[in-house]
Write a protein that holds these residues in place. Structure first.
Motif, short mmCIF file in Angstrom:
data_model
loop_
_atom_site.label_atom_id
_atom_site.label_comp_id
_atom_site.label_asym_id
_atom_site.label_seq_id
_atom_site.Cartn_x
_atom_site.Cartn_y
_atom_site.Cartn_z
N ALA A 154 31.79 -92.99 -16.95
CA ALA A 154 30.51 -92.36 -16.60
C ALA A 154 30.13 -92.59 -15.14
CB ALA A 154 29.41 -92.90 -17.52
N ASP A 155 31.04 -93.16 -14.36
CA ASP A 155 30.73 -93.41 -12.95
C ASP A 155 30.90 -92.12 -12.15
OD1 ASP A 155 30.17 -94.54 -10.56
OD2 ASP A 155 31.69 -96.12 -10.67
N ARG A 156 30.04 -91.95 -11.17
CA ARG A 156 30.17 -90.78 -10.30
C ARG A 156 31.25 -90.98 -9.25
NH1 ARG A 156 24.52 -88.55 -7.90
NH2 ARG A 156 24.66 -86.48 -8.79
N HIS A 157 31.61 -92.21 -9.01
CA HIS A 157 32.61 -92.56 -7.99
C HIS A 157 32.24 -91.99 -6.62
CE1 HIS A 157 35.31 -94.36 -10.91
NE2 HIS A 157 35.06 -93.33 -11.69
N GLY A 158 31.00 -92.16 -6.25
CA GLY A 158 30.57 -91.70 -4.92
C GLY A 158 29.12 -91.27 -4.95
N GLU A 159 28.57 -91.08 -3.77
CA GLU A 159 27.16 -90.70 -3.64
C GLU A 159 27.04 -89.20 -3.42
OE1 GLU A 159 24.65 -92.95 -3.84
OE2 GLU A 159 26.23 -94.39 -4.32
N LEU A 160 25.85 -88.69 -3.71
CA LEU A 160 25.55 -87.29 -3.41
C LEU A 160 25.59 -87.08 -1.89
CD1 LEU A 160 24.47 -84.50 -4.42
CD2 LEU A 160 22.18 -85.42 -4.05
N ARG A 161 26.34 -86.08 -1.46
CA ARG A 161 26.43 -85.79 -0.02
C ARG A 161 26.17 -84.30 0.21
NH1 ARG A 161 31.08 -89.03 -0.96
NH2 ARG A 161 32.28 -87.15 -1.28
N ALA A 162 26.11 -83.94 1.47
CA ALA A 162 25.95 -82.52 1.78
C ALA A 162 27.26 -81.78 1.50
CB ALA A 162 25.57 -82.37 3.25
N CYS A 163 27.13 -80.50 1.24
CA CYS A 163 28.33 -79.67 1.00
C CYS A 163 29.19 -79.65 2.27
CB CYS A 163 27.87 -78.26 0.65
SG CYS A 163 29.21 -77.07 0.57
N VAL A 164 30.49 -79.83 2.08
CA VAL A 164 31.39 -79.84 3.24
C VAL A 164 32.25 -78.56 3.31
CG1 VAL A 164 31.49 -82.35 3.48
CG2 VAL A 164 33.05 -81.21 1.88
N ASN A 165 31.82 -77.56 2.52
CA ASN A 165 32.53 -76.27 2.53
C ASN A 165 34.02 -76.39 2.25
OD1 ASN A 165 30.70 -74.26 2.71
ND2 ASN A 165 30.52 -74.36 4.93
N CYS A 166 34.38 -77.28 1.36
CA CYS A 166 35.81 -77.47 1.08
C CYS A 166 36.36 -76.34 0.19
CB CYS A 166 36.02 -78.81 0.39
SG CYS A 166 35.17 -78.92 -1.20
N SER A 167 35.46 -75.64 -0.53
CA SER A 167 35.83 -74.50 -1.40
C SER A 167 36.60 -74.89 -2.66
CB SER A 167 36.63 -73.45 -0.63
OG SER A 167 35.78 -72.80 0.27
N TYR A 168 36.64 -76.17 -2.98
CA TYR A 168 37.27 -76.52 -4.27
C TYR A 168 36.55 -75.86 -5.43
CZ TYR A 168 40.03 -80.03 -1.85
OH TYR A 168 40.89 -80.64 -1.00
N CYS A 169 35.20 -75.75 -5.31
CA CYS A 169 34.43 -75.15 -6.41
C CYS A 169 34.80 -73.67 -6.57
CB CYS A 169 32.94 -75.32 -6.17
SG CYS A 169 32.38 -74.72 -4.58
N ALA A 170 35.01 -72.98 -5.44
CA ALA A 170 35.36 -71.55 -5.51
C ALA A 170 36.75 -71.36 -6.11
CB ALA A 170 35.29 -70.94 -4.12
N ALA A 171 37.66 -72.30 -5.79
CA ALA A 171 39.03 -72.17 -6.30
C ALA A 171 39.09 -72.36 -7.81
CB ALA A 171 39.92 -73.19 -5.61
N ILE A 172 38.11 -73.07 -8.36
CA ILE A 172 38.16 -73.40 -9.78
C ILE A 172 37.34 -72.43 -10.64
CG2 ILE A 172 36.15 -74.94 -10.01
CD1 ILE A 172 39.58 -75.91 -11.11
N CYS A 173 36.43 -71.68 -10.01
CA CYS A 173 35.47 -70.88 -10.80
C CYS A 173 36.18 -69.76 -11.56
CB CYS A 173 34.40 -70.30 -9.88
SG CYS A 173 33.22 -69.32 -10.81
N PRO A 174 36.04 -69.72 -12.89
CA PRO A 174 36.79 -68.73 -13.67
C PRO A 174 36.23 -67.31 -13.57
CG PRO A 174 35.38 -69.99 -15.11
CD PRO A 174 35.23 -70.59 -13.74
N VAL A 175 35.02 -67.16 -12.99
CA VAL A 175 34.45 -65.82 -12.91
C VAL A 175 34.28 -65.37 -11.46
CG1 VAL A 175 33.33 -65.89 -15.17
CG2 VAL A 175 32.11 -66.79 -13.20
N GLY A 176 34.99 -66.04 -10.56
CA GLY A 176 35.07 -65.56 -9.19
C GLY A 176 33.81 -65.71 -8.36
N ILE A 177 32.91 -66.60 -8.76
CA ILE A 177 31.73 -66.84 -7.92
C ILE A 177 32.14 -67.77 -6.78
CG2 ILE A 177 29.43 -67.94 -7.93
CD1 ILE A 177 29.20 -67.25 -10.84
#
Ligand code: SF4
Ligand code: SF4
Length: 448
Positions: free
Chosen positions: A368-391
């Protein structure tokens, strides 16, 4: 049959997946209804503490549509009503009587169904309290009976690694016949019923194969109805659809065929201790503790009801809601890791290849650990690469943050199926999915 592939690069090697074996466990002494987990309704309480109730007595109704009711998952008396902040009804707890009285509804069998119209079937399902099992796309709320959906999706398996397997819940007693009957009922509600198997769990039964229309391939969220609908719809006119899980089709069918509110459910349990990882036969609204084997310190775990990516935190003395069929006990981590960022991370999951586990690819235990703190978005695009509906989740999130809702909608906010993957992979620990879900709800209620 059409095969829909979900191509993302997030392959999960998580330990503790539930074994396919099914155990029957002792019947619980009390069960609960959890109204606040029924999305997008405004519940009005119909009972008070100590009231006698039967299995199937209405406990709440929706203020917007009083025909939409949540029925008692047990017969006995109302032991307690628990409220949360702002008097949200969190749980209505029913102490089950030894003789468990029940409401008798008229039995509706196969010959009667063929002569019934759509309205009659909707009324029958509403009266039996099971209409909330049918949900709507894109908001994931209870299906609007006034709507003409483009399709009803019936996923047999959504490959969240901890959800019940179709080959377990369909192997039970008359389940296959009930499933086929349930599909006939759904065919009366919408012209197109799309029954979907996953390529990793092909349906062996020939009769069931005849109603299959789609096959999902790939890792989670393959088979998720929102994803299947997004990948197959032909135009914006088809944006709205309904869905109901394979196991819930059994409940719809059982309620009609037996005239009783159905209670039995196959659920998965994982975590806490190794022999916990299994399927159990219990009932809707069962106490979470009744599903797990004795563990020394329940507070050492986070109790997650509803699956690895889409579940929510529950208290150890909580209950399984109407929709929940998976319970995970995830170890809490209370100690900070000294110089954690400087370690090779052989035992840390990584999607961004930050740790050496990206090369060694071990099977890891989720904690249940987050393994890190909340930070600003770094535009790495990992979220876009994983999104199944192309958002592009990072931009949609920024639009919401800037209160540019029209722009967020143009980015495809309503296509989000709330799969949780973008939050999971985000190295900046941004709660993208929660933000999208909240914003969709506010938009639904006209609050933004
Ligand atoms: S994964 Fe997180 S940090 Fe990376 S682009 Fe998306 S929101 Fe930004
Ligand atoms: S935006 Fe995030 S939660 Fe929504 S579908 Fe894409 S990955 Fe899933």
């Amino acid at each position: 049959m059409k095969t829909v592939s979900v191509k993302n690069r997030c392959k999960f090697r998580v330990a503790g997946k539930p074994a396919a074996r099914l155990e029957s466990i002792p019947a619980p002494a009390h069960v609960a209804a959890i109204p606040h987990q029924i999305p997008l309704i405004r519940p009005r309480l119909l009972v008070k503490p100590n009231d006698s109730v039967k299995l199937g007595t209405p406990l709440i109704e929706d203020k917007g549509n009083p025909n939409l009711k949540l029925l008692s998952p047990g017969g006995g008396h109302v032991m307690d009503i628990q409220y949360g902040p702002r008097r949200v009804i969190e749980a209505i707890i029913i102490k089950i009587a030894p003789d468990e009285p029940y409401v008798e509804f008229p039995v509706i069998d196969e010959t009667q169904i063929s002569g019934m119209g759509r309205e009659e079937i909707i009324d029958a399902l509403m009266a039996r309290g099971l209409w909330p099992l049918i949900r709507g796309i894109p908001f994931k709320g209870v299906a609007d009976p006034e709507e003409a959906p483009a399709a009803v999706w019936v996923p047999l398996d959504i490959l969240d690694p901890f959800h019940p397997h179709s080959d377990v819940y369909l192997a039970e007693g008359p389940a296959k016949e009930q499933f086929l009957f349930g599909i006939k009922v759904l065919q009366k509600l919408a012209g197109r019923v799309c029954v979907c198997e996953h390529t990793d769990r092909p349906v062996p039964d020939e009769r069931l194969r005849q109603v299959l229309t789609h096959r999902a391939a790939g890792p989670f969220p393959a088979g998720e109805p929102g994803v299947m609908h997004y990948q197959t719809k032909q135009s914006a006119k088809e944006n709205r659809a309904w869905y109901v899980t394979g196991q819930d089709v059994l409940l719809l069918a059982e309620a009609l065929l037996t005239g009783r509110y159905p209670t039995a459910r196959v659920m998965t349990v994982s975590g806490g201790r190794p022999d916990n990882n299994r399927h159990v036969r219990s009932r809707i609204g069962a106490p979470l503790k009744s599903l797990v084997k004795q563990i020394d310190s329940p507070e050492a775990y986070r109790w997650v009801a509803g699956g690895l990516f889409t579940g929510y935190n529950a208290a150890p003395d909580g209950f399984m809601g109407l929709y929940e069929t998976a319970l995970m006990l995830v170890p809490e981590v209370t100690e900070k890791e000294l110089l954690g960022f400087a370690r090779p991370g052989l035992k840390k999951p990584t999607s961004s290849r930050t740790f050496l586990s990206a090369i060694t690819r071990p099977t890891l235990t989720v904690d249940a650990d987050r393994h890190g703190e909340l930070r600003a978005c770094v535009n790495c695009s990992y979220c876009a690469a994983i999104c199944p509906v192309g958002i592009l989740p990072q931009y949609t999130y920024k639009c919401i943050y800037a209160e540019e809702i029209e722009e967020a909608l143009a980015h495809g906010l309503l296509d989000c199926v709330e799969c949780g993957l973008c939050s999971y992979v985000c190295p900046s620990k941004i709660e993208l999915t929660e933000t999208f879900k909240d914003t969709k709800h506010k938009y639904y209620w006209g609050k933004i």
